[in-house]
Design an enzyme around this catalytic site. Structure first.
Site, PDB file in Angstrom:
ATOM      1  N   ARG A  67       1.383  -1.212   0.108  1.00 14.24           N
ATOM      2  CA  ARG A  67       0.353   0.252   0.049  1.00 14.24           C
ATOM      3  C   ARG A  67       1.099   1.203   0.081  1.00 14.24           C
ATOM      4  O   ARG A  67       0.044   2.423  -0.501  1.00 14.24           O
ATOM      5  CB  ARG A  67      -0.781  -0.491   1.172  1.00 14.24           C
ATOM      6  CG  ARG A  67      -1.756   1.232   0.656  1.00 14.24           C
ATOM      7  CD  ARG A  67      -3.487   1.005   2.332  1.00 14.24           C
ATOM      8  NE  ARG A  67      -3.412  -0.172   2.812  1.00 14.24           N
ATOM      9  CZ  ARG A  67      -2.842  -0.352   4.043  1.00 14.24           C
ATOM     10  NH1 ARG A  67      -2.294   0.668   4.684  1.00 14.24           N
ATOM     11  NH2 ARG A  67      -3.090  -1.747   4.531  1.00 14.24           N
ATOM     12  N   TYR A  73     -14.119  22.782 -11.946  1.00 11.71           N
ATOM     13  CA  TYR A  73     -14.644  21.722 -12.795  1.00 11.71           C
ATOM     14  C   TYR A  73     -15.994  21.015 -11.474  1.00 11.71           C
ATOM     15  O   TYR A  73     -15.967  20.823 -10.145  1.00 11.71           O
ATOM     16  CB  TYR A  73     -13.596  20.590 -11.714  1.00 11.71           C
ATOM     17  CG  TYR A  73     -13.823  18.948 -12.649  1.00 11.71           C
ATOM     18  CD1 TYR A  73     -13.632  18.772 -14.078  1.00 11.71           C
ATOM     19  CD2 TYR A  73     -13.493  18.068 -11.806  1.00 11.71           C
ATOM     20  CE1 TYR A  73     -14.297  17.682 -14.490  1.00 11.71           C
ATOM     21  CE2 TYR A  73     -13.660  16.491 -12.133  1.00 11.71           C
ATOM     22  CZ  TYR A  73     -13.626  16.359 -14.037  1.00 11.71           C
ATOM     23  OH  TYR A  73     -13.941  15.004 -14.316  1.00 11.71           O
ATOM     24  N   ASP A 119      -6.279  23.129  -9.267  1.00 11.18           N
ATOM     25  CA  ASP A 119      -6.505  22.300 -10.189  1.00 11.18           C
ATOM     26  C   ASP A 119      -5.183  22.252 -11.476  1.00 11.18           C
ATOM     27  O   ASP A 119      -5.985  23.539 -11.848  1.00 11.18           O
ATOM     28  CB  ASP A 119      -7.879  22.024 -10.303  1.00 11.18           C
ATOM     29  CG  ASP A 119      -8.346  20.762 -11.655  1.00 11.18           C
ATOM     30  OD1 ASP A 119      -7.223  19.744 -12.446  1.00 11.18           O
ATOM     31  OD2 ASP A 119      -9.547  20.365 -11.314  1.00 11.18           O
ATOM     32  N   LYS A 157      -5.147  13.146 -18.220  1.00  8.50           N
ATOM     33  CA  LYS A 157      -5.628  13.693 -18.965  1.00  8.50           C
ATOM     34  C   LYS A 157      -4.276  13.871 -19.253  1.00  8.50           C
ATOM     35  O   LYS A 157      -3.365  12.685 -20.480  1.00  8.50           O
ATOM     36  CB  LYS A 157      -5.780  15.044 -18.763  1.00  8.50           C
ATOM     37  CG  LYS A 157      -7.344  15.170 -17.860  1.00  8.50           C
ATOM     38  CD  LYS A 157      -8.410  14.589 -18.575  1.00  8.50           C
ATOM     39  CE  LYS A 157      -9.575  14.708 -18.089  1.00  8.50           C
ATOM     40  NZ  LYS A 157     -10.081  14.916 -16.965  1.00  8.50           N
TER      41      LYS A 157
HETATM   42  C1  LIG Z   1     -10.629  15.541 -15.882  1.00 12.37           C
HETATM   43  C2  LIG Z   1     -10.397  16.251 -14.535  1.00 12.37           C
HETATM   44  C3  LIG Z   1     -10.382  16.050 -13.139  1.00 12.37           C
HETATM   45  C4  LIG Z   1     -10.716  14.700 -12.522  1.00 12.37           C
HETATM   46  O1  LIG Z   1      -9.834  13.776 -13.186  1.00 12.37           O
HETATM   47  P1  LIG Z   1     -10.496  11.982 -13.088  1.00 12.37           P
HETATM   48  O2  LIG Z   1      -8.987  11.288 -13.420  1.00 12.37           O
HETATM   49  O3  LIG Z   1     -10.784  12.057 -14.726  1.00 12.37           O
HETATM   50  O4  LIG Z   1     -11.067  11.374 -12.165  1.00 12.37           O
HETATM   51  C5  LIG Z   1      -9.973  17.219 -12.382  1.00 12.37           C
HETATM   52  N1  LIG Z   1     -10.027  18.238 -12.870  1.00 12.37           N
HETATM   53  C6  LIG Z   1      -9.895  18.889 -13.990  1.00 12.37           C
HETATM   54  C7  LIG Z   1     -10.022  20.347 -14.808  1.00 12.37           C
HETATM   55  C8  LIG Z   1     -10.122  17.704 -15.273  1.00 12.37           C
HETATM   56  O5  LIG Z   1     -10.175  18.119 -16.903  1.00 12.37           O
END
Ligand SMILES: *Cc1c(COP(=O)(O)O)cnc(C)c1O
Length: 407
Positions: free
Chosen positions: A64, A118, A191, A216
């Site tokens: 873990r 988001y 973010d 992403k």
């Molecule tokens: C996609 C996204 C997330 C979340 O990511 P996941 O890997 O899909 O859980 C968070 N912030 C932004 C700006 C995103 O586009």
């Protein structure tokens, strides 16, 4: 190749190829292998007791806490985030959002969240955090005076930022917003999925914690879910402790995929940014398009801050159709053949998605809403530009927009 032996002053592209590839992890191959294991076998009980007592990164203890594949990725992400002391990996970007918020907030605390964050970040604030007794208020990140007054009055323990804003792409003055938060002893978390540390050095611009969805740009090939949060010493320790308490761990297979994506991230981002700027410019000239929401464009309201603070962008932007019919966005994306219709973004393949940002705003107006009371809404589409030839994507979009002329 270990951190300590690294020559000084290497450029970003060079560091991206080397980060996290310690010989004790890679052995005689280029990439850190997929190290599968839940159980570590100790040579003796004395060794087991020594390992258990030391809760260090890079110290095998139990699955873990990760193993070389995950440590290698985390170290690489730390090395490309200026000002970071460490990085925690999470099984998705949303898990990273939760990991950051739970690390810094306690019952009775207050959170300020940017109104164009988001949507799942908003839902976490109004759902999970509300249930925990954390109060959230949303703010307009473009209205600095109102924000400063709100921080003084509401006294939040944390401020959540995202720039450019989700779906509508407003660039905000992150250094100023973070400085105001710091003055009032609030933790600022950003973010930073859109720009990644290659495009925006969030910690150097005053944020305390920088999180990303690695699903992403870092993964980059639409086949892995992961998230990360990086910070300086104090907040890294909090993030790490909370992630351990929550039992967060990512699979070594996924970590190897993310690490592979990371090596080419800079060239992919540069190519898709260039293509996106071209396509956005073309869209801005089309009669079926009311407005393009893309800070890469010189006449975008966010372009000046983009130029001031960012060193790179990505292929994600939106545009608003000159139509009153909300179904028009669906008709356009249905007529595209090179763009997939799907959530997520940052992959090598282009995507198109009808969006309705106004349903996610409670404080700031959405550019898809006509000004004034009773004003209607406009259909809009978000594009994630991948690595195809931009000429082909433009021809595809021309076919899609032509749908609107034949009604
Ligand atoms: C996609 C996204 C997330 C979340 O990511 P996941 O890997 O899909 O859980 C968070 N912030 C932004 C700006 C995103 O586009």
């Amino acid at each position: 190749m270990s951190g300590g032996d690294e020559p000084e002053g290497l450029g970003e592209s060079t560091r991206l190829t080397r980060a996290g590839r310690r010989p004790e992890w890679t052995g005689r191959v280029v990439n850190t292998p997929v190290w599968r294991g839940s159980t570590h076998l100790y040579a003796s009980d004395a060794e087991r007791r020594r390992a258990g007592g030391r809760d260090h990164d890079g110290q095998f203890f139990y699955g873990r806490r990760g193993a070389p594949t995950q440590w290698s990725l985390a170290e690489a992400l730390t090395k490309i985030e200026p000002g970071a002391a460490g990085t925690v990996l999470y099984p998705s970007g949303v898990a990273a959002i939760a990991g950051c918020l739970l690390a810094v907030l306690s019952p009775g605390d207050r959170l300020l969240m940017s109104d164009n964050a988001y949507d799942p970040s908003r839902s976490m604030a109004t759902g999970l955090l509300a249930r925990m007794g954390v109060e959230t208020r949303f703010f307009d990140p473009l209205d600095l005076a109102a924000y400063a007054a709100l921080v003084g009055e509401f006294r939040p323990q944390a401020v959540w930022l995202e720039s450019p804003g989700s779906l509508t792409m407003e660039v905000c003055d992150v250094p100023e917003l973070a400085a105001v938060a710091r003055k009032h002893e609030a933790v600022s978390i950003i973010d930073n999925t859109w720009a990644s540390p290659l495009g925006f050095a969030a910690l150097e611009h005053g944020c305390d914690i920088a999180m990303m969805s690695l699903s992403k740009h870092v993964g980059g090939h639409s086949d892995v879910m992961m998230g990360s949060a990086s910070a300086g010493d104090a907040f890294y320790a909090k993030l790490r402790r909370t992630a351990q308490e929550l039992g967060q761990v990512v699979s070594p297979d996924d970590a190897a995929l993310a690490a592979r994506g990371l090596r080419t991230m800079k060239v992919r981002l540069e190519a898709s940014t260039k293509s996106a700027a071209r396509i956005a410019e073309w869209l801005a000239d089309q009669p079926q398009v009311e407005r393009v929401l893309c800070p890469l464009l010189p006449d975008d309201p966010g372009h000046a801050l983009y130029r001031r603070d960012f060193t790179g962008g990505c292929g994600l932007f939106s545009f608003i159709l000159a139509s009153d019919d909300m179904k028009a966005a669906g008709r356009v994306v249905d007529a595209l053949s090179l763009f997939g219709i799907g959530y997520s973004w940052g992959g090598y393949e282009s995507l198109a998605l009808p969006i309705t940002p106004h349903v996610h705003r409670t404080v700031m107006p959405s550019p898809t809403q006509a000004p004034g009371s009773g004003g209607g809404t406009r259909p809009a589409i978000r594009l994630s530009i991948g690595l195809e030839d931009s000429e082909d994507l433009i021809a595809d979009l021309a076919r899609g927009l032509a749908q609107l002329d034949t009604e």
